[in-house]
Design a protein around this motif. Sequence first.
Motif, PDB file in Angstrom:
ATOM      1  N   GLN A   7       0.821  -1.210   0.000  1.00 44.90           N
ATOM      2  CA  GLN A   7       0.000   0.000   0.000  1.00 44.90           C
ATOM      3  C   GLN A   7       0.859   1.265   0.000  1.00 44.90           C
ATOM      4  OE1 GLN A   7      -2.291  -1.095   3.521  1.00 44.90           O
ATOM      5  NE2 GLN A   7      -4.164  -1.221   2.266  1.00 44.90           N
ATOM      6  N   ALA A  10       2.049   1.711  -3.591  1.00 49.24           N
ATOM      7  CA  ALA A  10       0.960   2.164  -4.454  1.00 49.24           C
ATOM      8  C   ALA A  10       0.649   3.638  -4.221  1.00 49.24           C
ATOM      9  CB  ALA A  10      -0.282   1.310  -4.221  1.00 49.24           C
ATOM     10  N   GLU A  11       0.526   4.032  -2.961  1.00 49.54           N
ATOM     11  CA  GLU A  11       0.226   5.426  -2.639  1.00 49.54           C
ATOM     12  C   GLU A  11       1.319   6.363  -3.141  1.00 49.54           C
ATOM     13  OE1 GLU A  11      -1.545   8.861  -1.202  1.00 49.54           O
ATOM     14  OE2 GLU A  11      -2.413   6.857  -1.450  1.00 49.54           O
ATOM     15  N   ILE A  14       1.313   6.761  -6.981  1.00 46.86           N
ATOM     16  CA  ILE A  14       0.198   7.600  -7.416  1.00 46.86           C
ATOM     17  C   ILE A  14       0.503   9.067  -7.140  1.00 46.86           C
ATOM     18  CG2 ILE A  14      -2.208   8.166  -6.894  1.00 46.86           C
ATOM     19  CD1 ILE A  14      -2.568   5.056  -6.486  1.00 46.86           C
ATOM     20  N   PHE A  36      -2.715  -2.639  -5.526  1.00 45.73           N
ATOM     21  CA  PHE A  36      -3.157  -1.804  -6.640  1.00 45.73           C
ATOM     22  C   PHE A  36      -4.588  -2.114  -7.063  1.00 45.73           C
ATOM     23  CE2 PHE A  36       1.390  -1.448  -6.742  1.00 45.73           C
ATOM     24  CZ  PHE A  36       1.615  -0.137  -7.143  1.00 45.73           C
ATOM     25  N   ASP A  38      -7.227  -1.874  -5.312  1.00 45.42           N
ATOM     26  CA  ASP A  38      -8.091  -0.815  -4.776  1.00 45.42           C
ATOM     27  C   ASP A  38      -7.760   0.563  -5.340  1.00 45.42           C
ATOM     28  OD1 ASP A  38      -9.377  -2.687  -3.089  1.00 45.42           O
ATOM     29  OD2 ASP A  38      -7.732  -2.500  -1.634  1.00 45.42           O
ATOM     30  N   ARG A  39      -6.782   0.657  -6.216  1.00 46.32           N
ATOM     31  CA  ARG A  39      -6.370   1.961  -6.761  1.00 46.32           C
ATOM     32  C   ARG A  39      -6.597   2.046  -8.272  1.00 46.32           C
ATOM     33  NH1 ARG A  39      -3.556   4.509  -2.642  1.00 46.32           N
ATOM     34  NH2 ARG A  39      -4.400   6.355  -3.692  1.00 46.32           N
ATOM     35  N   ARG A  40      -7.467   1.153  -8.772  1.00 45.73           N
ATOM     36  CA  ARG A  40      -7.781   1.187 -10.202  1.00 45.73           C
ATOM     37  C   ARG A  40      -8.348   2.546 -10.576  1.00 45.73           C
ATOM     38  NH1 ARG A  40     -10.294  -4.712  -9.712  1.00 45.73           N
ATOM     39  NH2 ARG A  40      -8.580  -5.958 -10.524  1.00 45.73           N
ATOM     40  N   GLU A  42      -6.429   5.137 -10.833  1.00 43.71           N
ATOM     41  CA  GLU A  42      -5.396   6.091 -10.421  1.00 43.71           C
ATOM     42  C   GLU A  42      -4.034   5.755 -11.022  1.00 43.71           C
ATOM     43  OE1 GLU A  42      -6.079   7.510  -6.072  1.00 43.71           O
ATOM     44  OE2 GLU A  42      -6.726   5.407  -6.142  1.00 43.71           O
TER      45      GLU A  42
END
Length: 601
Positions: A7, A10-11, A14, A36, A38-40, A42
Amino acid sequence: MRMTGGQIIAEYLIREGMPYLFGVSGHGITSLLDAFVDRRGEIEVVQAIHEQGAAHMADAYYRVSGKVCGVFTSIGPGAANTAMGIANAYIDSIPILLMTGSVHTHMRGRGVLQELERTQWANFPRMMEPVVKRWWQPSQVDQLPNVLHLAFNLMLEGRRGPVLLDLPMDLQADFAEVELSDPVSRRPRGRPHGDPEMVNRAAEALLRAKRPLILVGGGVMASGGEAALQQVAEFLGAPVTVTWMGKGTIPEDHDLYAWPCGDLGSISGNTLAREADVILAVGCRFTDRTASSFRRGVTFSIPPTQLIHIDIDPYEIGKNYPTEIGIVGDAHATLEDLLVALRDLRPPRDYRTSPYFAHIQDLKKQWDEALRPTRESNASPMAISRVLAEARRFLDRDAIVVTGAGNPQSQVFTEFPVYGPRQHITPGGFSAMGFEVPGAIGAKLAAPNRQVLTITGDGGFLQTVQELAMAAQNDLPAVFLVCNNNGWECIKNLQTHQFGPDRVIATTFLKRDGSQFSVNLAQVAEGMGCHAERVTHPTEVGPALQRAFTSGRPAVVEAMCSQEQPWNGLTATGWWDVTVPAYHEEARARYEAARREESLT
């Protein structure tokens, strides 16, 4: 914030604005990839077919857009498969964030599946050490924020290049309490300018010159210095010649563009480089290819030619030639400073009225005439030069052209004009064959509204042909023009030149009985879901490209090309030091005579 290692990554990516991750999944990277999900929307995760292809996609995306992408792989073989693509990016100073899965920290040294541990545990990064600017193998989740900002700083500052994060599986999955800074707050700002005294000395030397020449490398494009470069050239009336990575820094229909120099160089580029009394070299390395293997008087005569060398990396200044003035600095910033210094010394003049300008134009006409026989050949199978002429006639002015190693790459470099930066996408110093197909995919993702055409030979195309399936899967309408001459014709021509036509080996595609073997590449492409057709005559190339680009799908145009000289090769005016065995006595004598003229000091 309480976040897992996956996470956090990923953060951070982004927040950095990273558009794509390219890669192939595996057990060693699943916890990272899960973050990733949950970050679709972005950041987009794109699955390649092979990890080498993923690295080339990220590489080409950056060359076109200037935006860094990531590459992900599992532990072991998947990670090792990136070596070709990452090495290619490293030599050409292209930033890529490579993230590989690694052994759990509590399993290191146990010889778990795909671990390299006989000399040191979890030892994959040592394999990549020569081809990344730096690698990290963090052992705690809370180390990741600091590692990530260091990785981006190192990728993007100074001489750019790829970095490696080797990520233990438990680190990807475990929680930690961390604070993530805004990436901008950790990023260096500004550009390093050259020493003002040296810049002024350079301006004075260039204004004294009777035959100045500018040699442009990839550093100009990396810094965004194209406009400043053109203004300096026009102020001086100096012709501009380019390295592989410098092609496109000046529109190639500009009257000061002199075409390339070097072993594959042009009549105009090599003659002007050889005759120059002062050379301004910006953001280039003076490799053997650019310098005709340093054979005196073929491309350069340094000295007596005076060299002014601007580069962000002091290692390159004076490495292969002595410099009159060596300036460490960003190409864009230092060229702008040089332009100010020139204007302070005298007003601009109309360079088009000078005898030197007339000489430049005469040499360019000579180069056009040298290319004319193959460019206008109606032979079938086709001359590659004619295929290139037909392609250029069809393409838009801002089309992006992707090449890989081999004759098509060399001929695009020396014969095929491009008209702006980031339009010529090619592996330069590492010259990786197989770049062509994934490179076009990366380029098309970076420029979805522009024509993207790969020009490749059949050998290079076959090396990463599997990525056509990825292009079809993702509906990416890149077009691939394959010059099929049934083998490694570039090396066959080299063998013929060195040893004679009866000494050709392992270059033409042959069956065991000696008959030629040829893959129907159009049929292969059709089987992967692409539009495809095969053409045999030069007049068919343009219409086939039209159909390919309007198909709305990835498309392959297979152009059947000649295996006979001179139609199967290029017109070159330089020298390249490729050794000849001592038992070829006459050829060896010629080679040694030429080698004695090399000016290596």
